[in-house]
Design a protein around this motif. Structure first.
Motif, PDB file in Angstrom:
ATOM      1  N   UNK A 157      66.515 -13.724  21.774  1.00 26.19           N
ATOM      2  CA  UNK A 157      66.595 -12.357  21.237  1.00 26.19           C
ATOM      3  C   UNK A 157      67.577 -11.479  21.997  1.00 26.19           C
ATOM      4  N   UNK A 158      68.063 -11.939  23.126  1.00 25.41           N
ATOM      5  CA  UNK A 158      68.959 -11.138  23.960  1.00 25.41           C
ATOM      6  C   UNK A 158      68.672 -11.403  25.418  1.00 25.41           C
ATOM      7  N   UNK A 159      68.968 -10.440  26.270  1.00 29.18           N
ATOM      8  CA  UNK A 159      68.748 -10.639  27.700  1.00 29.18           C
ATOM      9  C   UNK A 159      68.639  -9.304  28.430  1.00 29.18           C
ATOM     10  N   UNK A 160      68.130  -9.380  29.654  1.00 30.98           N
ATOM     11  CA  UNK A 160      67.953  -8.214  30.528  1.00 30.98           C
ATOM     12  C   UNK A 160      68.616  -8.504  31.869  1.00 30.98           C
ATOM     13  N   UNK A 161      69.528  -7.636  32.289  1.00 28.09           N
ATOM     14  CA  UNK A 161      70.035  -7.688  33.669  1.00 28.09           C
ATOM     15  C   UNK A 161      69.186  -6.722  34.492  1.00 28.09           C
ATOM     16  N   UNK A 162      68.515  -7.231  35.511  1.00 29.68           N
ATOM     17  CA  UNK A 162      67.568  -6.442  36.291  1.00 29.68           C
ATOM     18  C   UNK A 162      68.298  -5.870  37.514  1.00 29.68           C
ATOM     19  N   UNK A 190      68.137  -7.677  14.490  1.00 33.93           N
ATOM     20  CA  UNK A 190      66.988  -8.243  13.827  1.00 33.93           C
ATOM     21  C   UNK A 190      65.876  -8.690  14.754  1.00 33.93           C
ATOM     22  N   UNK A 191      66.090  -8.593  16.061  1.00 37.15           N
ATOM     23  CA  UNK A 191      65.097  -9.052  17.030  1.00 37.15           C
ATOM     24  C   UNK A 191      64.255  -7.880  17.548  1.00 37.15           C
ATOM     25  N   UNK A 192      63.002  -8.176  17.898  1.00 38.04           N
ATOM     26  CA  UNK A 192      62.086  -7.195  18.481  1.00 38.04           C
ATOM     27  C   UNK A 192      61.700  -7.660  19.876  1.00 38.04           C
ATOM     28  N   UNK A 193      61.784  -6.756  20.862  1.00 39.59           N
ATOM     29  CA  UNK A 193      61.448  -7.107  22.246  1.00 39.59           C
ATOM     30  C   UNK A 193      60.552  -6.029  22.831  1.00 39.59           C
ATOM     31  N   UNK A 194      59.863  -6.389  23.907  1.00 39.93           N
ATOM     32  CA  UNK A 194      59.063  -5.425  24.659  1.00 39.93           C
ATOM     33  C   UNK A 194      59.604  -5.305  26.080  1.00 39.93           C
ATOM     34  N   UNK A 195      59.627  -4.065  26.577  1.00 40.53           N
ATOM     35  CA  UNK A 195      60.063  -3.779  27.936  1.00 40.53           C
ATOM     36  C   UNK A 195      58.938  -3.053  28.673  1.00 40.53           C
ATOM     37  N   UNK A 211      72.019   0.186  17.113  1.00 40.72           N
ATOM     38  CA  UNK A 211      71.060   0.991  16.350  1.00 40.72           C
ATOM     39  C   UNK A 211      69.714   0.295  16.414  1.00 40.72           C
ATOM     40  N   UNK A 212      68.626   1.057  16.657  1.00 44.57           N
ATOM     41  CA  UNK A 212      67.305   0.458  16.840  1.00 44.57           C
ATOM     42  C   UNK A 212      66.217   1.428  16.424  1.00 44.57           C
ATOM     43  N   UNK A 213      64.993   0.882  16.258  1.00 44.10           N
ATOM     44  CA  UNK A 213      63.798   1.695  16.023  1.00 44.10           C
ATOM     45  C   UNK A 213      62.726   1.230  17.000  1.00 44.10           C
ATOM     46  N   UNK A 214      61.733   2.116  17.216  1.00 44.72           N
ATOM     47  CA  UNK A 214      60.635   1.819  18.120  1.00 44.72           C
ATOM     48  C   UNK A 214      59.366   1.561  17.316  1.00 44.72           C
ATOM     49  N   UNK A 215      58.427   0.859  17.929  1.00 45.82           N
ATOM     50  CA  UNK A 215      57.159   0.567  17.273  1.00 45.82           C
ATOM     51  C   UNK A 215      56.483   1.860  16.814  1.00 45.82           C
ATOM     52  N   UNK A 241      68.377  -2.957  14.887  1.00 41.56           N
ATOM     53  CA  UNK A 241      68.905  -2.981  13.523  1.00 41.56           C
ATOM     54  C   UNK A 241      70.361  -3.429  13.506  1.00 41.56           C
ATOM     55  N   UNK A 242      71.029  -3.283  14.649  1.00 42.93           N
ATOM     56  CA  UNK A 242      72.332  -3.892  14.934  1.00 42.93           C
ATOM     57  C   UNK A 242      72.242  -4.450  16.348  1.00 42.93           C
ATOM     58  N   UNK A 243      73.216  -5.241  16.757  1.00 44.20           N
ATOM     59  CA  UNK A 243      73.271  -5.645  18.160  1.00 44.20           C
ATOM     60  C   UNK A 243      73.248  -4.395  19.031  1.00 44.20           C
ATOM     61  N   UNK A 244      72.406  -4.403  20.071  1.00 42.80           N
ATOM     62  CA  UNK A 244      72.188  -3.215  20.889  1.00 42.80           C
ATOM     63  C   UNK A 244      72.520  -3.474  22.356  1.00 42.80           C
ATOM     64  N   UNK A 245      73.320  -2.596  22.937  1.00 36.72           N
ATOM     65  CA  UNK A 245      73.561  -2.566  24.384  1.00 36.72           C
ATOM     66  C   UNK A 245      72.895  -1.303  24.908  1.00 36.72           C
ATOM     67  N   UNK A 246      71.909  -1.462  25.793  1.00 37.32           N
ATOM     68  CA  UNK A 246      71.008  -0.374  26.177  1.00 37.32           C
ATOM     69  C   UNK A 246      70.918  -0.264  27.690  1.00 37.32           C
TER      70      UNK A 246
END
Length: 293
Positions: A157-162, A190-195, A211-215, A241-246
């Motif tokens: 679904x993607x990745x996290x740099x800590x 199209x992926x959903x993740x939890x942080x 672009x994204x939405x929250x639960x 909703x699109x590829x997201x860089x956050x």
């Protein structure tokens, strides 16, 4: 699960020194302790530097009472200060500079990058220090890209740099004065993740691009917008909703008085006034930096 409190939008771009374009995502002047312990976020670029013999950037200036976190995505930035600290950060690197009792420094594109030119993009975050730490010696942490864990989400679904804090049992290299999570996050469309976030935490999500939405929320977070989440509940669920860089930030607020002017962030008007007096009297630098080159 945390819900969205509000979305903060800034569309105005400006210059900071020779850096342009710069989007001021948020600052304590607008949002005060709502974003504590975070103070300010600037998004520099994306842009292109034309080859030049000049060292463009921000000339020498002072700081006291907080930390600057510079996250480099493209280009090369050189930092030097009056105590001898600093260095060059490259794409993927992070510099965590604790101004604390005081530094004077300049931030410019590196000599090599200035000569070749090319695309650049970086974020600079300001993090407040607790009152008890504001007059500590300055400190530098140069966090190379290779030292920052990059953790994949499940199902590709993607990745996290800590950068700071922990994610899925992996700790970031940054040493912080108070517990916090600072992540550079990528989520595929199209992926959903939890942080992770704790109840009571200040939790901020800056959409560098995407672009994204929250639960349980219908409002969408788009390019260059900041989501401020409710302090109630735990964890954040995001659907791309699109590829997201956050840039993902979560930390316990300091619950201390905040008084900032310009380059200084202290707890009272008198303390900020003392910063200016120290500059005028030549007593601003109290001690050399730790961890500089």
């Amino acid at each position: 699960m945390k819900t969205l409190a509000f979305i903060h939008n800034t569309t105005t771009q400006s210059a900071v020194g020779d850096f342009s374009p710069v989007t001021s995502v948020f600052s304590h002047y607008e949002l005060g302790n709502t974003v504590s312990p975070f103070l300010l976020l600037d998004h520099l670029g994306p842009g292109t530097l034309k080859p030049t013999q000049l060292r463009k950037g921000v000339d020498e200036h002072p700081h006291r009472g907080f930390e600057t976190v510079t996250i480099m995505f493209k280009g090369e930035l050189e930092h030097r200060d009056t105590t001898g600290g600093g260095g060059v950060i490259y794409a993927g690197d992070v510099q965590w500079m604790t101004a604390a009792s005081g530094i004077q420094h300049k931030e410019v594109f590196s000599e090599a990058f200035s000569k070749t030119g090319g695309p650049f993009e970086m974020l600079q975050l300001w993090v407040n220090l607790p009152a008890k730490d504001k007059m500590n010696p300055p400190r530098y942490q140069s966090l190379n890209n290779d030292s920052i864990p990059k953790i994949p989400f499940a199902d590709h679904a993607g990745d996290v740099r800590v950068i700071a804090g922990e994610f899925a049992g992996h700790a970031g290299p940054a040493e912080t004065h108070t517990p916090m999570q600072v992540y550079d996050v990528f989520i595929k469309q199209g992926q959903t993740v939890q942080l992770p976030a704790q109840a009571g935490d200040t939790t901020l999500i800056y959409m560098r691009s995407g672009r994204a939405v929250f639960a349980a929320d219908d409002e969408e977070l788009e390019d260059n917008s900041l989501a401020v989440m409710s302090s109630l509940g735990e964890n954040v669920e995001i659907t791309a909703l699109r590829d997201c860089a956050i840039l993902y930030l979560s930390a316990a607020p300091l619950h201390e008085p905040l008084y900032g002017r310009g380059y200084f962030v202290m707890n009272s008007y008198a303390e900020v006034l003392q910063c200016y007096e120290d500059l005028k009297n030549g007593t601003f630098i109290h001690s050399p930096a730790e961890g500089g080159e």
